[in-house]
Design a protein around this motif. Sequence first.
Motif, mmCIF file in Angstrom:
data_model
loop_
_atom_site.group_PDB
_atom_site.id
_atom_site.type_symbol
_atom_site.label_atom_id
_atom_site.label_comp_id
_atom_site.label_asym_id
_atom_site.label_seq_id
_atom_site.Cartn_x
_atom_site.Cartn_y
_atom_site.Cartn_z
ATOM 1 N N VAL A 212 -7.031 -1.465 -9.733
ATOM 2 C CA VAL A 212 -6.303 -0.270 -9.295
ATOM 3 C C VAL A 212 -5.647 -0.519 -7.941
ATOM 4 O O VAL A 212 -4.476 -0.169 -7.730
ATOM 5 C CB VAL A 212 -7.264 0.937 -9.219
ATOM 6 C CG1 VAL A 212 -6.601 2.104 -8.489
ATOM 7 C CG2 VAL A 212 -7.675 1.363 -10.623
ATOM 8 N N PHE A 213 -6.391 -1.120 -7.022
ATOM 9 C CA PHE A 213 -5.838 -1.418 -5.702
ATOM 10 C C PHE A 213 -4.612 -2.317 -5.817
ATOM 11 O O PHE A 213 -3.556 -2.029 -5.227
ATOM 12 C CB PHE A 213 -6.904 -2.092 -4.840
ATOM 13 C CG PHE A 213 -6.395 -2.564 -3.500
ATOM 14 C CD1 PHE A 213 -6.243 -1.676 -2.453
ATOM 15 C CD2 PHE A 213 -6.046 -3.898 -3.304
ATOM 16 C CE1 PHE A 213 -5.760 -2.097 -1.222
ATOM 17 C CE2 PHE A 213 -5.566 -4.332 -2.083
ATOM 18 C CZ PHE A 213 -5.424 -3.424 -1.037
ATOM 19 N N ALA A 214 -4.743 -3.416 -6.562
ATOM 20 C CA ALA A 214 -3.629 -4.363 -6.690
ATOM 21 C C ALA A 214 -2.418 -3.718 -7.362
ATOM 22 O O ALA A 214 -1.274 -3.908 -6.932
ATOM 23 C CB ALA A 214 -4.085 -5.591 -7.478
ATOM 24 N N ALA A 215 -2.669 -2.921 -8.403
ATOM 25 C CA ALA A 215 -1.560 -2.304 -9.135
ATOM 26 C C ALA A 215 -0.823 -1.281 -8.269
ATOM 27 O O ALA A 215 0.423 -1.237 -8.260
ATOM 28 C CB ALA A 215 -2.092 -1.642 -10.403
ATOM 29 N N LEU A 216 -1.559 -0.475 -7.524
ATOM 30 C CA LEU A 216 -0.920 0.549 -6.700
ATOM 31 C C LEU A 216 -0.130 -0.059 -5.544
ATOM 32 O O LEU A 216 0.972 0.398 -5.226
ATOM 33 C CB LEU A 216 -1.975 1.521 -6.170
ATOM 34 C CG LEU A 216 -2.663 2.399 -7.228
ATOM 35 C CD1 LEU A 216 -3.668 3.325 -6.580
ATOM 36 C CD2 LEU A 216 -1.629 3.200 -8.015
ATOM 37 N N VAL A 217 -0.699 -1.078 -4.912
ATOM 38 C CA VAL A 217 0.024 -1.735 -3.822
ATOM 39 C C VAL A 217 1.296 -2.395 -4.354
ATOM 40 O O VAL A 217 2.365 -2.323 -3.732
ATOM 41 C CB VAL A 217 -0.873 -2.766 -3.115
ATOM 42 C CG1 VAL A 217 -0.072 -3.586 -2.112
ATOM 43 C CG2 VAL A 217 -2.018 -2.063 -2.391
ATOM 44 N N ALA A 218 1.191 -3.040 -5.517
ATOM 45 C CA ALA A 218 2.379 -3.671 -6.110
ATOM 46 C C ALA A 218 3.448 -2.631 -6.440
ATOM 47 O O ALA A 218 4.650 -2.861 -6.217
ATOM 48 C CB ALA A 218 1.972 -4.429 -7.379
ATOM 49 N N LEU A 219 3.016 -1.472 -6.942
ATOM 50 C CA LEU A 219 3.972 -0.415 -7.258
ATOM 51 C C LEU A 219 4.659 0.104 -5.996
ATOM 52 O O LEU A 219 5.884 0.354 -6.002
ATOM 53 C CB LEU A 219 3.251 0.729 -7.973
ATOM 54 C CG LEU A 219 4.111 1.906 -8.454
ATOM 55 C CD1 LEU A 219 5.179 1.427 -9.425
ATOM 56 C CD2 LEU A 219 3.229 2.957 -9.111
ATOM 57 N N CYS A 220 3.894 0.210 -4.915
ATOM 58 C CA CYS A 220 4.480 0.664 -3.651
ATOM 59 C C CYS A 220 5.470 -0.363 -3.097
ATOM 60 O O CYS A 220 6.504 -0.001 -2.523
ATOM 61 C CB CYS A 220 3.379 0.943 -2.631
ATOM 62 S SG CYS A 220 2.350 2.372 -3.032
ATOM 63 N N VAL A 221 5.172 -1.625 -3.269
ATOM 64 C CA VAL A 221 6.094 -2.667 -2.820
ATOM 65 C C VAL A 221 7.395 -2.593 -3.614
ATOM 66 O O VAL A 221 8.501 -2.709 -3.053
ATOM 67 C CB VAL A 221 5.441 -4.060 -2.973
ATOM 68 C CG1 VAL A 221 6.467 -5.166 -2.738
ATOM 69 C CG2 VAL A 221 4.278 -4.210 -2.002
#
Length: 308
Positions: free
Chosen positions: A111-120
């Motif tokens: 979840v952390f990796a996916a959300l940060v990637a989406l924000c990028v």
Amino acid sequence: MTTVHRLLDEAFAGVEPSPEVQDLKEEIRANLSARAAELEAQGVTSDVAARRAFDELGDVRALVADAQADVAAETGGAPRTPLQEAFAVAQQQRVRPKPRFVLGVVLASLVFAALVALCVLAALDVVPLPGHVVAVLLVTASSAAGFVVGLSLSQETTTNHPMPANRAGLYYLATGLVVLALLLAVFVPLGVFASWIYVVAAASLVVGGVLFTMLGVTQTNRKKAWVRDVARAQATGHHYDRFEQDPAVAARFGVYTMVIWLTAFVVFVVLGLTVGWAWSWLTFVVALAVMMLVLARMLFASTGEQQK
């Protein structure tokens, strides 16, 4: 039952660790847990039940001495090196991670990796997302990072007792605040947020840092008895740690750290509003240097103090 575990570790403190002793310890643990469960079923509280079951057991050290004598008679008393003993006991003490813990950590990490990637992707205009949505996603990602830390600390390991849920929750909060501060600070230069978000990031960083400091200086020893015994057996020198020897020093360091970071935050805001945000971050560099100097001065006593 944590109380049974801790009472048993205290009873075995100072006993030379060995696989035979560990086998006896686990057998006693099972009997104590069963008896405590019976007492709890009769309406006795868990703590009282554990202590009553332990009292009914009798002299634990006498049982250990008898078991060691039997083993010595069987093996002819052949000694093993401290390293062999430590390795054997570590194998006996291994704790397998719980499946739900592994699943929780993996899911939270994803979840952390996916959300940060989406924000990028949003910052790069690949995915159109408004700023407030990105902010919510970053808060959620920070919460996921804190969840990994808090859940990990609440688990029993081979060498450590589990951390109480309330304390693990504070580590979750501190981690989430620090991670959120770092993420916000990264996304401001990308044009997702306005410069005033630096103030929010700084506040989050200060609160998280103060929480970490307070938790660190008030942390009690979580090491299991066998770990402490092996460490003492293999110790080659003495290390004078003022935080361990004098809790008042640890408390003072916590207060000093809080004052340092709160002052740094105030100066950061003043400099940001007057000089500019580009230079205001130097406040935290100075605060970190001051805190490290205070830590070095308070953690290790001088030669004269050690000899007192």
